[in-house]
Design an enzyme around this catalytic site. Structure first.
Site, PDB file in Angstrom:
ATOM      1  N   VAL A  60      73.623 -39.537  22.871  1.00 44.29           N
ATOM      2  CA  VAL A  60      72.801 -40.648  22.410  1.00 44.29           C
ATOM      3  C   VAL A  60      71.624 -40.207  21.542  1.00 44.29           C
ATOM      4  CG1 VAL A  60      71.155 -40.729  24.339  1.00 44.29           C
ATOM      5  CG2 VAL A  60      71.854 -42.863  23.193  1.00 44.29           C
ATOM      6  N   TYR A  61      71.290 -38.935  21.499  1.00 46.35           N
ATOM      7  CA  TYR A  61      70.145 -38.494  20.703  1.00 46.35           C
ATOM      8  C   TYR A  61      70.424 -38.740  19.215  1.00 46.35           C
ATOM      9  CZ  TYR A  61      68.350 -36.081  24.881  1.00 46.35           C
ATOM     10  OH  TYR A  61      67.884 -35.771  26.140  1.00 46.35           O
TER      11      TYR A  61
END
Length: 326
Positions: A60-61
């Site tokens: 998700v980064y």
């Protein structure tokens, strides 16, 4: 640099892990202060030159671009067998059904997506980013076990949960002969120590490594409160964690500055050294946006705080609302 074992394993890691949440393309609904690929590569290269071999990212980064930046840099600067790469799964990657969580379907899809972005055949540590209240833990642990047996991950870890949840997951894995967690990436630093109540004793008992995230409280332990940065003023996640307790945390931050002056080191070094003096803490996950910050982090392993220093730093702490496990 002196390397340490990651929990009850034979794998060697640096006592500082480079967190890669700071790297990636600017995306809506994610951090706007992340570094572009050129600046990210410079920090990753410096980390390798300083002896750091442990790198932590997540799907998700910056919605996958952190993994892409890290993968390309490692491919150019290091031999794959010489580094330890961790990534995570749980957070929403797509608005469609099965675009988040820890179901078998999602885990088996997301590990492949992460490996493609990293351009790697395996990760060394695959971490569940949060607890999934909508998926039976038996389904999650079996899927993670299958990821390991398929050779796509060497070990598995967890992050940000309650002690009862961590113990339940370990028990389920042990009952079925599945792979157990060897590390926990928990929220733990000098101004947030609620993990000491139940989680840290559990990790010591089970010989599980603690690799704390936010070890510098998103920069709050690296500078006195009157020094402002773009991240301090714009990181909504960090603001929600720390701003409500700023007044009671201030005396601790001021003591970090006093101890740093006493030893002739940075506040970053003192805050990380305190963590490294805590039982079961193996390798704090440090995110940096400047190369000078990385040098301070690496130097923390060489700072020997006295028992008086440790007591002085810890004394002003007051109980906090639970943050991170929810």
């Amino acid at each position: 640099m002196e390397y340490v074992k990651l929990g009850n394993t034979g794998m060697d890691i640096s006592p500082v892990c480079l967190g890669c949440m700071s790297f990636g393309e600017v995306k809506p609904d994610f951090h706007q202060w992340v570094l572009n690929e050129r600046d990210s590569r410079e920090i990753i290269k410096q980390a390798l030159d300083l002896g750091i071999n442990f790198f932590d990212t997540a799907n998700v980064y910056s919605y996958g671009t952190s993994e892409e930046f890290l993968g390309r840099a490692i491919g150019d600067y290091a031999a794959r067998d010489d580094v330890v790469i961790a990534t995570k799964v749980f957070s929403r990657m797509r608005k469609t059904p099965n675009g988040a969580g820890l179901s078998r379907k999602t885990i088996l899809s997301e590990i492949d997506h992460s490996l493609r972005r990293l351009n790697m055949e395996y990760v060394d540590l695959y971490i569940i980013h949060r607890w999934d209240y909508d998926t039976p833990i038996e389904e999650t642990m079996e899927a993670l076990h299958d990821v390991v047996k398929a050779g796509k991950a060497r070990y598995i870890g967890a992050s940000a949960m309650y002690a009862w949840q961590f113990q339940k997951a370990q028990h389920v894995a042990e009952m079925h002969g599945w792979t157990r967690f060897i590390s926990l990436q928990n929220h733990y630093n000098l101004i947030y120590r609620e993990e000491e109540r139940e989680m840290m004793p559990l990790l010591r008992d089970q010989k599980v490594a603690a690799t704390p995230y936010s070890p510098l409280a998103a920069g709050r332990l690296s500078r006195l409160p009157h020094h402002k940065t773009a991240r301090l003023e714009s990181d909504r996640t960090a603001i929600s964690k720390y701003d409500a307790t700023a007044d009671v945390d201030r005396p601790i931050i001021e003591r970090v500055a006093q101890v740093a002056q006493k030893h002739g080191v940075s506040m970053t070094g003192v805050a990380l050294a305190w963590l490294l003096h805590q039982p079961q803490v193996t390798s704090p996950v440090v995110g940096v946006t400047k190369q000078s910050h990385l040098k301070d982090a690496v130097n923390a392993a060489d700072i020997n705080l006295t028992s008086e220093d440790l007591a002085f730093l810890a004394a002003p702490y007051v109980p906090h609302k639970i943050v991170g496990a929810l």
